[in-house]
Scaffold this motif. Sequence first.
Motif, PDB file in Angstrom:
ATOM      1  N   LEU A 130       0.815  -1.218   0.000  1.00  0.00           N
ATOM      2  CA  LEU A 130       0.000   0.000   0.000  1.00  0.00           C
ATOM      3  C   LEU A 130       0.846   1.265   0.000  1.00  0.00           C
ATOM      4  CD1 LEU A 130      -2.818  -0.973   2.544  1.00  0.00           C
ATOM      5  CD2 LEU A 130      -3.019  -0.739   0.062  1.00  0.00           C
ATOM      6  N   ALA A 131       2.015   1.184   0.622  1.00  0.00           N
ATOM      7  CA  ALA A 131       2.883   2.368   0.680  1.00  0.00           C
ATOM      8  C   ALA A 131       3.414   2.753  -0.693  1.00  0.00           C
ATOM      9  CB  ALA A 131       4.051   2.102   1.625  1.00  0.00           C
ATOM     10  N   ASN A 132       3.288   1.842  -1.664  1.00  0.00           N
ATOM     11  CA  ASN A 132       3.796   2.112  -3.009  1.00  0.00           C
ATOM     12  C   ASN A 132       2.675   2.230  -4.040  1.00  0.00           C
ATOM     13  OD1 ASN A 132       6.642   2.022  -2.327  1.00  0.00           O
ATOM     14  ND2 ASN A 132       6.296  -0.164  -1.952  1.00  0.00           N
ATOM     15  N   VAL A 133       1.477   2.508  -3.558  1.00  0.00           N
ATOM     16  CA  VAL A 133       0.346   2.800  -4.437  1.00  0.00           C
ATOM     17  C   VAL A 133      -0.044   4.258  -4.228  1.00  0.00           C
ATOM     18  CG1 VAL A 133      -2.050   2.281  -5.018  1.00  0.00           C
ATOM     19  CG2 VAL A 133      -0.505   0.427  -4.369  1.00  0.00           C
ATOM     20  N   ARG A 134      -0.045   5.022  -5.298  1.00  0.00           N
ATOM     21  CA  ARG A 134      -0.396   6.446  -5.221  1.00  0.00           C
ATOM     22  C   ARG A 134      -1.823   6.630  -5.741  1.00  0.00           C
ATOM     23  NH1 ARG A 134       3.343   5.849  -2.659  1.00  0.00           N
ATOM     24  NH2 ARG A 134       5.513   6.467  -3.036  1.00  0.00           N
ATOM     25  N   THR A 135      -2.700   7.134  -4.879  1.00  0.00           N
ATOM     26  CA  THR A 135      -4.057   7.457  -5.314  1.00  0.00           C
ATOM     27  C   THR A 135      -4.110   8.958  -5.603  1.00  0.00           C
ATOM     28  OG1 THR A 135      -4.721   7.630  -2.990  1.00  0.00           O
ATOM     29  CG2 THR A 135      -5.165   5.550  -4.106  1.00  0.00           C
ATOM     30  N   ILE A 136      -4.180   9.270  -6.876  1.00  0.00           N
ATOM     31  CA  ILE A 136      -4.101  10.658  -7.337  1.00  0.00           C
ATOM     32  C   ILE A 136      -5.482  11.309  -7.273  1.00  0.00           C
ATOM     33  CG2 ILE A 136      -3.399  12.138  -9.261  1.00  0.00           C
ATOM     34  CD1 ILE A 136      -1.129  10.418  -8.045  1.00  0.00           C
ATOM     35  N   PRO A 137      -5.573  12.533  -6.759  1.00  0.00           N
ATOM     36  CA  PRO A 137      -6.880  13.210  -6.696  1.00  0.00           C
ATOM     37  C   PRO A 137      -7.505  13.409  -8.070  1.00  0.00           C
ATOM     38  CG  PRO A 137      -5.271  14.304  -5.286  1.00  0.00           C
ATOM     39  CD  PRO A 137      -4.510  13.305  -6.102  1.00  0.00           C
TER      40      PRO A 137
END
Length: 472
Positions: free
Chosen positions: A201-208
């Motif tokens: 999870l620390a390497n998944v970026r959820t972009i706005p």
Amino acid sequence: MDGTTLILNAAERTKAAELLARFTDSYENSLTSRPIAPDADRETLTKLLAEPFPEEGLGVEAFFADVVDRIVPYTTTIAHPRFLAYVQGPPNGISPYAEAIAAVLNQNCNLWQISPAANVIERSVMDWLTDLFALGPSSGGLLTNGGSGATKDAITAAIADRRPDFRERGLQETRAPLVLYTSDEAHRSVVKAATLLGIGLANVRTIPTDDHFQLRVDLLAKAIADDRAAGKEPFCIVATAGTVTTGSIDPIGPIADLCEKENLWLHVDGAYGALFILADSTREALAPLSRADSITLDPHKLLFAPLEAGALLVKDMAKLRAAFAFSSTSSYLTAIDDAHLLDYMDHGPQLSRSFKALKVWAALRTFGVGAFRTTTERCLSLATRLGSHIAANPGLDLMNPVTLTAVCIRMPGRNAEAHAELLTRLHEEGTAMLGPARIRGQACIRACITNHRTTETDIDLLASRLTTLATR
């Protein structure tokens, strides 16, 4: 029934066929009068759970009696024209018969030698789908158990493409962490797949997303640059063609430009919306999917196949094989290469695979592609109609631009509990089955018109009822 055999005799087959036909006709003719949501009678369901299986079989007629009396009353009427709760439509009319034939044939679609006709039919379906998205001559794919599985397989292929030694070394050694990017409106299956594959999870970026709930490419580019500067390794962007809450389509073209510039794998989760490429009104918006490295589809949505029928398309079939083909040490799995046939076990995680392609192929052959073009266009039109009703009502707020078929509705000034009560009221009185949603932190309700049985009359009835309830 003879307890020593698992084969029906001629009389039993005739009776089973008669009862199946009777059941199918009865169910079809009673759809609109059935409750949409079942009464979950806990006492009856508990008895059904606790009942032991008999030592001596009860026979065909008892089985059908159980279905009619003890199972159907406690099932959701997915085929009701006002079942609008999820991105799940009713099955098309030929599917029960295609499923029955597939069960009789019981093909294992792993090695082409033991399922040659099924192999060709799956290839035919996948060729049609890849042509639909103009993925090119090296493209291909396979049917899966659903969109979540297809997305996980696509990310697996992306990892193997970025890290050719992934099979031998895995992600255990100390190297730059791989980073995956998606939007804050993406389906949960994206984050789940990344977690299960060891990305973390620390390497998944959820972009706005922007005001139209589309991934912001400017923030995406910044996140990639920041990760590179921090010594991480961006490798994959998962865009969405039809976000599950609002039906928004991410800006696929600009995202594809960024992927080319940054040398990233582009996967598009089109489980909900990609097959709207069949409709004239949305074809242009979805045309940039031709630039994707992989696409998730769900034929059990807009092709109205019965569950389960997902699909994964890839621009380069060789990359799928590179991720999933393993040399066999089992002599019984020895494969014979053929230029026209595929061993699907070498292109996905499953060895045993059911004949899912038959129900998709059967529908396209029985009804024709034009019927699905008309149906997708009609669903879009019905969603626009509902959105217009809501926008014109001062007692209701339309929470999203109606891009595809998701319509999110809020009663201004009401809390989450009031919206939950509204859903319950609509269900219990038999008006419609809708679902809950939350947009920008605000509770609302959501209708999703992916139902080929829904009519303008159904939409107008729902809109009228919402108007009445909102003013109380």
